[in-house]
Design a protein around this motif. Structure first.
Motif, PDB file in Angstrom:
ATOM      1  N   ALA A 183      11.481   3.232  -6.130  1.00  0.00           N
ATOM      2  CA  ALA A 183      12.314   2.961  -7.071  1.00  0.00           C
ATOM      3  C   ALA A 183      13.430   2.192  -6.839  1.00  0.00           C
ATOM      4  O   ALA A 183      14.055   1.307  -7.443  1.00  0.00           O
ATOM      5  CB  ALA A 183      12.605   4.203  -8.131  1.00  0.00           C
ATOM      6  N   GLY A 184      14.248   2.691  -5.523  1.00  0.00           N
ATOM      7  CA  GLY A 184      15.343   1.967  -5.180  1.00  0.00           C
ATOM      8  C   GLY A 184      14.875   0.529  -4.588  1.00  0.00           C
ATOM      9  O   GLY A 184      15.935  -0.302  -5.051  1.00  0.00           O
ATOM     10  N   VAL A 185      13.816   0.189  -4.097  1.00  0.00           N
ATOM     11  CA  VAL A 185      13.373  -0.915  -3.675  1.00  0.00           C
ATOM     12  C   VAL A 185      13.498  -2.011  -4.883  1.00  0.00           C
ATOM     13  O   VAL A 185      13.829  -3.247  -4.802  1.00  0.00           O
ATOM     14  CB  VAL A 185      12.114  -0.972  -2.882  1.00  0.00           C
ATOM     15  CG1 VAL A 185      11.507  -2.449  -2.985  1.00  0.00           C
ATOM     16  CG2 VAL A 185      12.182  -0.529  -1.540  1.00  0.00           C
ATOM     17  N   ALA A 186      12.885  -1.492  -5.760  1.00  0.00           N
ATOM     18  CA  ALA A 186      12.831  -2.099  -7.277  1.00  0.00           C
ATOM     19  C   ALA A 186      14.173  -2.520  -7.663  1.00  0.00           C
ATOM     20  O   ALA A 186      14.297  -3.398  -8.155  1.00  0.00           O
ATOM     21  CB  ALA A 186      11.895  -1.242  -8.259  1.00  0.00           C
ATOM     22  N   ILE A 187      14.990  -1.620  -7.648  1.00  0.00           N
ATOM     23  CA  ILE A 187      16.324  -1.939  -8.111  1.00  0.00           C
ATOM     24  C   ILE A 187      16.970  -2.801  -7.307  1.00  0.00           C
ATOM     25  O   ILE A 187      17.837  -3.770  -7.951  1.00  0.00           O
ATOM     26  CB  ILE A 187      17.324  -0.563  -8.119  1.00  0.00           C
ATOM     27  CG1 ILE A 187      16.693   0.531  -8.875  1.00  0.00           C
ATOM     28  CG2 ILE A 187      18.680  -0.681  -8.222  1.00  0.00           C
ATOM     29  CD1 ILE A 187      17.315   1.977  -8.848  1.00  0.00           C
ATOM     30  N   GLY A 188      16.908  -2.757  -5.888  1.00  0.00           N
ATOM     31  CA  GLY A 188      17.483  -3.942  -5.119  1.00  0.00           C
ATOM     32  C   GLY A 188      16.846  -5.113  -5.445  1.00  0.00           C
ATOM     33  O   GLY A 188      17.681  -6.103  -5.550  1.00  0.00           O
ATOM     34  N   LEU A 189      15.627  -5.246  -5.324  1.00  0.00           N
ATOM     35  CA  LEU A 189      14.992  -6.562  -5.815  1.00  0.00           C
ATOM     36  C   LEU A 189      15.311  -7.085  -7.152  1.00  0.00           C
ATOM     37  O   LEU A 189      15.609  -8.302  -7.090  1.00  0.00           O
ATOM     38  CB  LEU A 189      13.402  -6.257  -5.797  1.00  0.00           C
ATOM     39  CG  LEU A 189      12.745  -5.974  -4.223  1.00  0.00           C
ATOM     40  CD1 LEU A 189      11.451  -5.980  -4.377  1.00  0.00           C
ATOM     41  CD2 LEU A 189      13.107  -7.267  -3.402  1.00  0.00           C
ATOM     42  N   ALA A 190      15.387  -6.273  -8.076  1.00  0.00           N
ATOM     43  CA  ALA A 190      15.910  -6.773  -9.382  1.00  0.00           C
ATOM     44  C   ALA A 190      17.237  -7.170  -9.474  1.00  0.00           C
ATOM     45  O   ALA A 190      17.550  -7.997 -10.330  1.00  0.00           O
ATOM     46  CB  ALA A 190      15.427  -5.578 -10.504  1.00  0.00           C
ATOM     47  N   ALA A 191      18.054  -6.494  -8.767  1.00  0.00           N
ATOM     48  CA  ALA A 191      19.584  -6.604  -8.962  1.00  0.00           C
ATOM     49  C   ALA A 191      20.029  -7.702  -7.785  1.00  0.00           C
ATOM     50  O   ALA A 191      21.332  -7.952  -7.672  1.00  0.00           O
ATOM     51  CB  ALA A 191      20.378  -5.309  -8.824  1.00  0.00           C
ATOM     52  N   GLY A 192      19.201  -8.083  -6.905  1.00  0.00           N
ATOM     53  CA  GLY A 192      19.359  -8.968  -5.985  1.00  0.00           C
ATOM     54  C   GLY A 192      20.437  -8.259  -4.594  1.00  0.00           C
ATOM     55  O   GLY A 192      21.100  -9.057  -4.044  1.00  0.00           O
ATOM     56  N   LEU A 193      20.006  -7.093  -4.680  1.00  0.00           N
ATOM     57  CA  LEU A 193      20.938  -6.350  -3.387  1.00  0.00           C
ATOM     58  C   LEU A 193      19.717  -6.181  -2.412  1.00  0.00           C
ATOM     59  O   LEU A 193      18.436  -6.311  -2.534  1.00  0.00           O
ATOM     60  CB  LEU A 193      21.108  -4.978  -4.083  1.00  0.00           C
ATOM     61  CG  LEU A 193      22.202  -5.145  -5.049  1.00  0.00           C
ATOM     62  CD1 LEU A 193      22.524  -3.755  -5.743  1.00  0.00           C
ATOM     63  CD2 LEU A 193      23.357  -5.823  -4.880  1.00  0.00           C
TER      64      LEU A 193
ATOM     65  N   ILE B 278       8.695   0.368 -14.276  1.00  0.00           N
ATOM     66  CA  ILE B 278       9.237  -0.383 -15.199  1.00  0.00           C
ATOM     67  C   ILE B 278       9.982  -1.562 -14.471  1.00  0.00           C
ATOM     68  O   ILE B 278      10.115  -2.879 -14.852  1.00  0.00           O
ATOM     69  CB  ILE B 278      10.342   0.327 -15.987  1.00  0.00           C
ATOM     70  CG1 ILE B 278       9.351   1.210 -17.038  1.00  0.00           C
ATOM     71  CG2 ILE B 278      11.225  -0.385 -16.860  1.00  0.00           C
ATOM     72  CD1 ILE B 278      10.448   2.403 -17.471  1.00  0.00           C
ATOM     73  N   LEU B 279      10.913  -1.264 -13.650  1.00  0.00           N
ATOM     74  CA  LEU B 279      11.749  -2.242 -12.724  1.00  0.00           C
ATOM     75  C   LEU B 279      10.817  -3.490 -11.938  1.00  0.00           C
ATOM     76  O   LEU B 279      11.171  -4.482 -11.645  1.00  0.00           O
ATOM     77  CB  LEU B 279      12.614  -1.648 -11.992  1.00  0.00           C
ATOM     78  CG  LEU B 279      14.008  -0.863 -12.521  1.00  0.00           C
ATOM     79  CD1 LEU B 279      14.691  -0.168 -11.372  1.00  0.00           C
ATOM     80  CD2 LEU B 279      14.586  -1.584 -13.261  1.00  0.00           C
ATOM     81  N   SER B 280       9.729  -2.912 -11.570  1.00  0.00           N
ATOM     82  CA  SER B 280       8.752  -4.016 -11.014  1.00  0.00           C
ATOM     83  C   SER B 280       8.286  -5.203 -11.899  1.00  0.00           C
ATOM     84  O   SER B 280       8.049  -6.139 -11.205  1.00  0.00           O
ATOM     85  CB  SER B 280       7.498  -3.270 -10.434  1.00  0.00           C
ATOM     86  OG  SER B 280       6.818  -2.765 -11.589  1.00  0.00           O
ATOM     87  N   SER B 281       8.650  -4.987 -13.090  1.00  0.00           N
ATOM     88  CA  SER B 281       8.220  -6.122 -14.126  1.00  0.00           C
ATOM     89  C   SER B 281       9.449  -7.091 -13.882  1.00  0.00           C
ATOM     90  O   SER B 281       9.095  -8.291 -14.386  1.00  0.00           O
ATOM     91  CB  SER B 281       8.173  -5.594 -15.457  1.00  0.00           C
ATOM     92  OG  SER B 281       7.281  -4.545 -15.601  1.00  0.00           O
ATOM     93  N   PHE B 282      10.461  -6.781 -13.266  1.00  0.00           N
ATOM     94  CA  PHE B 282      11.682  -7.489 -13.105  1.00  0.00           C
ATOM     95  C   PHE B 282      11.909  -8.325 -11.586  1.00  0.00           C
ATOM     96  O   PHE B 282      12.809  -8.829 -11.442  1.00  0.00           O
ATOM     97  CB  PHE B 282      13.029  -7.076 -13.467  1.00  0.00           C
ATOM     98  CG  PHE B 282      12.661  -6.641 -14.843  1.00  0.00           C
ATOM     99  CD1 PHE B 282      13.129  -7.498 -15.953  1.00  0.00           C
ATOM    100  CD2 PHE B 282      12.698  -5.132 -14.970  1.00  0.00           C
ATOM    101  CE1 PHE B 282      13.288  -6.995 -17.498  1.00  0.00           C
ATOM    102  CE2 PHE B 282      12.644  -4.731 -16.411  1.00  0.00           C
ATOM    103  CZ  PHE B 282      12.998  -5.792 -17.677  1.00  0.00           C
ATOM    104  N   THR B 283      10.816  -8.025 -10.892  1.00  0.00           N
ATOM    105  CA  THR B 283      10.651  -8.567  -9.644  1.00  0.00           C
ATOM    106  C   THR B 283       9.554  -9.563  -9.287  1.00  0.00           C
ATOM    107  O   THR B 283       8.429  -9.318  -9.844  1.00  0.00           O
ATOM    108  CB  THR B 283      10.573  -7.322  -8.573  1.00  0.00           C
ATOM    109  OG1 THR B 283       9.648  -6.511  -8.629  1.00  0.00           O
ATOM    110  CG2 THR B 283      11.993  -6.303  -8.886  1.00  0.00           C
TER     111      THR B 283
END
Length: 281
Positions: A56-66, A111-116
């Motif tokens: 989930a943290g990876v998905a957050i990073g990829l989606a937010a460009g971090l 959910i966040l994988s949809s934005f990466t």
């Protein structure tokens, strides 16, 4: 990876393989040391929960460009704190905290994988130990040193708290602080290992070496040593097999561990039959 080069010596002439073997040795020692305590506490599924929280943290990073590595580390630390909080709230049902974090992590990652980018996200599922960065190598060194130092300094206290928390508190051991530090190290190790070995793989590396060691029933110290030996053997042989067979290293290592567990079952069964035969004689 290339399959056309015979001989292990040639394999180790490649710098990326040298680094992969080095990192395998470091994680092969750190993960089972921490994983054994989780198994003894009957919280082996916490490794799975933290691995999914790192995803989930990876998905957050990829989606937010971090940087996905650092968001995975932060996610694991937050998840660890939530598990600790829920474990204290539900003292008689400590596994509830693990289940809640696991469920939330799976939902958030999905959910966040949809934005990466699908390819970027999928690469974290099984890891890529042969393509790790210098930053990840330094982090692995730091975690290895911290885990080894922690167990060297507090080995006796860790064993006492696992045997009986109430007796340990009476004898003056700060069980809560010791558990907190150990679980924090566990969360950090899972976060880095998930990035290197794969989020779907690392929980197996937590449980299987200890499962192999428990078949021999040799006591706490020998269980730790056998689990580390099992982990290192699987890491090094699995990485070698993956190199020559052009397979995913993390998944190959897990299958080697499964093979070791099956072998341990067979050896245990043969020894039991031998003892029965001698007793009848």
């Amino acid at each position: 990876m290339k399959k056309s080069f015979p001989g292990g010596i040639i394999m180790l002439t490649y710098k990326f393989m040298q680094i992969a073997f080095l990192v395998s040795i470091l994680l092969g020692v750190a993960i089972p040391l921490l994983g054994s305590s989780a198994v003894f506490k009957r919280l082996s599924s916490s490794g799975d929960a933290l691995a999914h929280s790192s995803l989930a943290g990876v998905a957050i990073g990829l989606a937010a460009g971090l940087n996905p590595l650092w968001t995975a580390v932060l996610s694991c630390i937050v998840s660890f704190l939530i598990i600790e909080l829920l474990r204290r709230r539900f003292s008689k049902y400590s596994e509830i905290g693990v289940a809640v974090v696991l469920s939330a992590s799976i939902g958030l990652a999905g959910i966040l994988s949809s934005f990466t980018s699908a390819s970027n996200f999928d690469s974290y599922l099984f890891g890529s130990i042969i393509l790790i960065s210098d930053e990840e190598v330094y982090l692995t060194f730091g975690i290895f040193a911290a885990v080894l130092g922690f167990y060297f300094l507090f080995h006796g206290q860790i064993f006492a708290s696992l045997y009986s928390e109430s007796e340990s508190k009476v004898s003056g051991i700060k069980v809560n602080g010791l558990t907190f530090a150990q679980d924090l190290l566990f969360a950090l190790t899972i976060a880095v290992s998930s990035k290197i070995m794969g989020s779907l793989v690392v929980s197996s590396l937590v449980v299987l070496p200890t499962a192999v060691a428990l078949q021999f029933k040799k006591g706490y110290k020998w269980t730790l040593l056998i689990s580390v030996f099992s982990s290192l053997t699987a890491m090094l042989s699995g990485l070698s097999i993956a190199y020559y067979a052009d397979l995913k290293p993390g998944a190959t290592i897990v299958m080697v561990l499964i093979g070791e567990l099956v072998l341990a079952f067979l050896v245990k069964g043969i020894l039991a039959l031998g003892r029965k035969g001698r007793s009848r004689a």
